[in-house]
Write an enzyme that holds these catalytic residues in place. Structure first.
Site, PDB file in Angstrom:
ATOM      1  N   TYR A 145       0.807  -1.207   0.000  1.00  0.00           N
ATOM      2  CA  TYR A 145       0.000   0.000   0.000  1.00  0.00           C
ATOM      3  C   TYR A 145       0.849   1.271   0.000  1.00  0.00           C
ATOM      4  O   TYR A 145       0.386   2.323  -0.433  1.00  0.00           O
ATOM      5  CB  TYR A 145      -0.941   0.016   1.204  1.00  0.00           C
ATOM      6  N   LYS A 195       3.878 -15.514   3.064  1.00  0.00           N
ATOM      7  CA  LYS A 195       3.924 -16.306   1.836  1.00  0.00           C
ATOM      8  C   LYS A 195       5.398 -16.567   1.539  1.00  0.00           C
ATOM      9  O   LYS A 195       5.918 -16.233   0.466  1.00  0.00           O
ATOM     10  CB  LYS A 195       3.230 -15.550   0.699  1.00  0.00           C
ATOM     11  N   ASP A 227      -2.796 -18.399   2.170  1.00  0.00           N
ATOM     12  CA  ASP A 227      -3.903 -19.145   1.574  1.00  0.00           C
ATOM     13  C   ASP A 227      -4.417 -20.223   2.516  1.00  0.00           C
ATOM     14  O   ASP A 227      -5.632 -20.425   2.656  1.00  0.00           O
ATOM     15  CB  ASP A 227      -3.491 -19.741   0.223  1.00  0.00           C
ATOM     16  N   ASP A 251      -5.313  -7.040   5.809  1.00  0.00           N
ATOM     17  CA  ASP A 251      -6.518  -6.394   5.297  1.00  0.00           C
ATOM     18  C   ASP A 251      -7.535  -7.443   4.880  1.00  0.00           C
ATOM     19  O   ASP A 251      -8.722  -7.394   5.250  1.00  0.00           O
ATOM     20  CB  ASP A 251      -6.136  -5.503   4.109  1.00  0.00           C
ATOM     21  N   ASP A 255     -11.018  -8.863   7.256  1.00  0.00           N
ATOM     22  CA  ASP A 255     -12.376  -8.787   6.718  1.00  0.00           C
ATOM     23  C   ASP A 255     -13.040 -10.160   6.733  1.00  0.00           C
ATOM     24  O   ASP A 255     -14.242 -10.292   7.010  1.00  0.00           O
ATOM     25  CB  ASP A 255     -12.356  -8.242   5.289  1.00  0.00           C
TER      26      ASP A 255
END
Length: 365
Positions: A145, A195, A227, A251, A255
């Site tokens: 970001y 990851k 994942d 993020d 959610d």
């Protein structure tokens, strides 16, 4: 009474002003109960800032935040401003600059499914029966970001987009400490998300988090690829205690955690900077949900996330732990008594308006 606790109140757009009213009223009650004086200064932000001042983050709003001890934030954005250039839209032009300006690197987002609200979760009953309590600790000022270079342009006759994911050892280390310190006050388990099998960022992330873990011998550390973590959260949310993640992964996963908890309208968040004045941190406190323009003005929004965000503000930026616990207990009491806004309503409970839910919570204070 001691010097007043200075709060910048940025209600924003959509349901923001409606739920903010209820949170401020709760703070007024708890302030009188515990002898806390408040100095609230309301300023426009987001779409409201654009409409009133021509900018999503007006200079006066930022100045007020700088003079305050904390920011109580509502929500920003909506269809009215979606035609603006991406860099000028409320979410990108208000939230990200606030996080960066104040160095709000640590996002704490509790996903709590109360036993009485397990029915609202989309997961199968046996996965959530009895409720669950997971805390997501998300790094908030690094990664994709904020990394540079970042651009969208034409090259050799076609469009090309570049976002750069950058993390420094120091950035990972400081957010890891927040996660482990949080775990020490909970069930002493941290699950770190990365990851590392394909990203160099992940390799560094895992290495640094493992080093930090050695300073917290009473906390158990596990690592999951993002994942797999997404799948395991759906399969067995109660297996998690503290989830530690970089900006993008945090993020997305936070959610997901909010959704499986039953309703975004129930979940608060805190975005914190470095410690100051002892254990106090400057922070911005906001509901996990958005501006929900489809229900704005109807008096049916759930104010609990905003109210619990105010409780987090009292705890982390004010050091008023007893007052924060009182608000949280009042919310649980209201739910136990059967009060429900539409998002968490079920047969046999009492459907109430935004104001009525606020009144119920204040009555238990």
């Amino acid at each position: 009474m001691n010097e007043k606790f200075r709060v910048a109140v940025l209600a924003g757009d959509g349901i923001g002003p409606e739920v903010m009213v209820e949170a401020l009223a709760v703070l007024d009650v708890v302030g009188k109960k515990f002898g806390i004086g408040f100095d609230f200064t309301e300023r426009p932000v987001g779409g409201a800032g654009i409409d009133q001042c021509g900018k999503a983050l007006p200079a006066e709003t930022l100045e007020t935040c700088e003079k305050s001890q904390a920011i109580l934030f509502g929500s920003v954005g909506g269809p009215k401003w979606e035609s603006l250039p991406p860099a000028e839209q409320p979410e990108r032009a208000a939230l990200l600059p606030l996080r960066k300006h104040f160095g709000l690197f640590a996002n704490l987002r509790p996903a709590v499914c109360l036993p009485e609200l397990a029915h609202a979760s989309p997961l199968r009953r046996e996965a959530v029966e009895g409720g669950f309590d997971v805390l997501c600790v998300r790094e908030l000022t690094g990664g994709l970001y904020f990394g540079e270079p970042k651009f969208l342009r034409e090259e050799n006759g076609e469009s090309i987009a570049v976002d750069t994911m950058i993390y420094r050892d120091s950035e990972i280390r400081r957010i890891a400490h927040v996660a482990f310190q949080s775990a020490e006050k909970r069930s002493r388990r941290v699950t770190s998300i990365d990851k590392a099998n394909v990203l160099q960022n992940g390799v560094l992330w895992r290495r640094v988090v493992t080093e930090v873990a050695k300073e917290y011998p009473n906390v158990t550390l596990d690592h999951l690829y993002v994942d797999n973590a997404a799948m395991q959260l759906i399969k067995a949310p109660r297996a998690f205690d503290v989830v530690l993640a970089e900006n993008l992964f945090g993020d997305i996963l936070s959610d997901e955690m909010a959704m499986i908890a039953g309703s975004l309208g129930m979940l608060p968040s805190a975005s914190l900077g470095e410690q100051r004045d002892g254990n106090a941190r400057f922070g911005m406190y906001e509901p996990s949900g958005g501006s929900a323009p489809d229900i704005a003005g109807k008096g049916i929004a759930n104010p609990i996330a905003q109210i619990l965000s105010a409780a987090m503000m009292l705890r982390f930026s004010g050091g008023y732990h007893e007052a924060a616990e009182a608000i949280e207990a009042a919310v649980r009491a209201a739910i136990a008594a059967g009060f429900r806004t539409g998002d968490i309503f079920s047969e046999g409970t009492k459907r109430v308006t935004t104001r009525e839910m606020g009144d119920a919570i204040r009555s238990f204070l």
